[in-house]
Each structure stands twice: as C-alpha cells, then as structure tokens.
Design a protein around this motif. Structure first.
Motif, short mmCIF file in Angstrom:
data_model
loop_
_atom_site.label_atom_id
_atom_site.label_comp_id
_atom_site.label_asym_id
_atom_site.label_seq_id
_atom_site.Cartn_x
_atom_site.Cartn_y
_atom_site.Cartn_z
N ILE A 167 1.89 1.79 -3.02
CA ILE A 167 1.54 2.64 -4.51
C ILE A 167 1.68 3.57 -3.93
O ILE A 167 1.00 5.15 -4.95
CB ILE A 167 0.11 1.61 -4.17
CG1 ILE A 167 0.05 0.28 -4.64
CG2 ILE A 167 -1.33 2.51 -4.75
CD1 ILE A 167 -1.11 -0.51 -4.13
N GLN A 168 1.17 3.87 -2.86
CA GLN A 168 0.92 5.87 -2.24
C GLN A 168 1.95 6.56 -2.71
O GLN A 168 2.02 7.39 -3.35
CB GLN A 168 0.60 5.99 -1.03
CG GLN A 168 -0.16 5.85 -0.66
CD GLN A 168 -0.78 5.52 1.30
OE1 GLN A 168 0.00 5.03 1.55
NE2 GLN A 168 -1.91 6.07 1.79
N VAL A 193 1.19 -1.51 0.15
CA VAL A 193 -0.15 0.03 -0.28
C VAL A 193 0.88 0.92 -0.07
O VAL A 193 0.40 2.62 -0.34
CB VAL A 193 -0.99 -0.56 1.23
CG1 VAL A 193 -1.76 1.41 1.57
CG2 VAL A 193 -1.69 -0.61 1.22
N SER A 234 -5.58 3.55 -1.92
CA SER A 234 -4.03 2.62 -2.20
C SER A 234 -4.43 0.98 -1.90
O SER A 234 -4.67 0.00 -3.01
CB SER A 234 -2.74 3.02 -1.13
OG SER A 234 -2.93 4.22 -1.75
#
Length: 78
Positions: A19-20, A16, A36
C-alpha cells in the motif's frame, strides 16, 4: 463461523508495504505505516467480503455445472 480475516504478521506487513509503495509510485505521496495499516483494515472489512462472495458464487456455479455434466453422463448410460 469466524468472519474475520486473520493475516500472519509477515503477510500483513507485506500488504502494508504494498500500500505504501502504491501511494508512492502512483500518487507520489509518502504515507506512513499507520495510514497504510488503516487502509488495509478498511479493505479487509469493507471490500474483501465482496470479493469473497464473488468467489463463492463463481465456485458454486462451476461445481453446479460439473455436477450437471456428471448427471448428464449418467442419463446417457441408462
């Protein structure tokens, strides 16, 4: 057979975060943890099976080639 990919909490949190970071670095967008996480769920459910199946097919071809090599050696010894 369980087709669901289970990630540890640590791995999921790391993904996550990746992705951020991607959205921040590549698109100059701040996205939250929920967004995310939803993107990660989409990737796991929709895209990961394609990569998995490619890996299985590649492994099958590799192992088949090696088995044929082994059988080729056996024929030479006869």
């Amino acid at each position: 057979m369980n087709n669901k990919i289970n990630l540890s909490k640590e791995k999921r949190n790391h993904m996550v975060s990746l992705i951020q970071s991607y959205f921040q670095n590549e698109r100059d967008e701040d996205i939250g943890e929920l967004a995310s996480s939803l993107i990660l769920d989409f990737i796991i459910e929709e895209l990961a099976p394609v990569f998995y199946n490619e890996g299985v097919a590649d492994s099958y071809k590799y192992m088949t080639d090696k088995i044929e090599d082994l059988l080729g050696i056996q024929k030479l010894l006869r």
